[in-house]
Design a protein around this motif. Structure first.
Motif, PDB file in Angstrom:
ATOM      1  N   GLN A 168       0.903  -1.396   0.019  1.00 19.88           N
ATOM      2  CA  GLN A 168       0.003  -0.051  -0.006  1.00 19.88           C
ATOM      3  C   GLN A 168       1.008   1.474  -0.049  1.00 19.88           C
ATOM      4  OE1 GLN A 168      -2.222   0.718   3.669  1.00 19.88           O
ATOM      5  NE2 GLN A 168      -0.867  -0.143   4.825  1.00 19.88           N
ATOM      6  N   GLU A 188      -7.522  -2.196  -3.719  1.00 24.13           N
ATOM      7  CA  GLU A 188      -8.852  -1.790  -3.143  1.00 24.13           C
ATOM      8  C   GLU A 188      -9.873  -2.958  -2.982  1.00 24.13           C
ATOM      9  OE1 GLU A 188      -9.717   1.071  -3.224  1.00 24.13           O
ATOM     10  OE2 GLU A 188      -7.707   1.846  -3.615  1.00 24.13           O
ATOM     11  N   ARG A 191      -9.084  -3.274   0.809  1.00 31.44           N
ATOM     12  CA  ARG A 191      -9.418  -2.403   1.669  1.00 31.44           C
ATOM     13  C   ARG A 191     -11.059  -2.528   1.755  1.00 31.44           C
ATOM     14  NH1 ARG A 191      -5.675   0.960  -1.835  1.00 31.44           N
ATOM     15  NH2 ARG A 191      -4.232   1.751  -0.824  1.00 31.44           N
ATOM     16  N   HIS A 196     -11.692  -3.870   7.692  1.00 32.07           N
ATOM     17  CA  HIS A 196     -10.504  -3.213   7.330  1.00 32.07           C
ATOM     18  C   HIS A 196     -10.327  -1.742   8.120  1.00 32.07           C
ATOM     19  CE1 HIS A 196      -7.034  -2.627   4.879  1.00 32.07           C
ATOM     20  NE2 HIS A 196      -7.397  -1.188   4.688  1.00 32.07           N
ATOM     21  N   SER A 198      -6.952   1.218   8.673  1.00 30.62           N
ATOM     22  CA  SER A 198      -5.826   1.612   8.014  1.00 30.62           C
ATOM     23  C   SER A 198      -4.647   1.524   8.934  1.00 30.62           C
ATOM     24  CB  SER A 198      -6.110   3.208   8.017  1.00 30.62           C
ATOM     25  OG  SER A 198      -6.143   3.988   9.111  1.00 30.62           O
TER      26      SER A 198
END
Length: 203
Positions: A168, A188, A191, A196, A198
């Motif tokens: 990423q 994507e 994610r 999910h 971050s």
């Protein structure tokens, strides 16, 4: 409750945090900075003689080091680790690929660019070597992801979690991600998977 020792902005430390979030397992996070020497104190070395993060402490006081070992342990009996022996072996294959053909290039180049303490390592030869190695790893991923939606097959597994952590940030590390459309589409999909969080997320 589980305790995870790690650097909040480390991709390797992010891997178990991401899986624990997806599993809905509560844990305590203890920030430990390897750059400033916190992993080399006597107290920390008693927990992990290798002096690295992440480190997972279980409720009974036992410890487990190495991010991919944590992924495999935590994923037992979940959707993130296939029951079929061959499918599991493919997951293992990509975990080894991540540690030996991906992380030593993409993660290291990212770290040199991200942390001022490592700026002296940014020699032209070193950066070119890292670029070439990382590009080869991305090419291997691109080839695989042209055939399957996730890195080890049709379902997201801990292999995807392991490879997602630093892929990423490959653009930040200077890799031309527009050359790898299947990798970008896979990022994507990862994610978009349920639960999910971050890199910045902490419990």
């Amino acid at each position: 409750m589980l305790t995870l020792y790690g650097m909040p902005d480390s991709g390797n430390c992010y891997k178990p945090r991401l899986l624990l979030a997806k599993l809905g397992r509560p844990f305590r996070h203890v920030a430990v900075n390897s750059i400033t020497g916190e992993t080399r104190t006597a107290t920390y070395l008693a927990r992990n003689p290798n002096g690295k993060v992440p480190l997972l402490e279980f409720e009974d006081g036992r410890f487990l080091a190495e991010s991919n070992a944590m992924l495999l342990h935590l994923a037992e009996g979940t959707r993130f680790l296939p029951a079929d022996s061959h499918e599991r072996a493919l997951v293992y294959q990509w975990l080894f690929f991540e540690q030996y053909s991906h992380e030593p290039f993409i993660a290291v180049r990212r770290a040199i660019l991200k942390y001022p303490e490592r700026a002296s390592q940014a020699t032209p030869d070193r950066m070119q070597q890292l670029f070439e190695g990382g590009t080869k790893a991305l090419e291997v991923m691109e080839s695989q992801l042209a055939k399957t939606p996730f890195i080890a097959g049709d379902a997201l597994s801990v292999a995807d979690i392991a490879l997602f952590a630093y892929t990423q940030d490959a653009g930040f590390a200077g890799y031309p991600m527009d050359r790898f459309p299947h990798v970008e589409a896979w990022l994507e999909r990862v994610r978009a998977d349920e639960g999910h969080v971050s890199l910045e997320w902490l419990p």
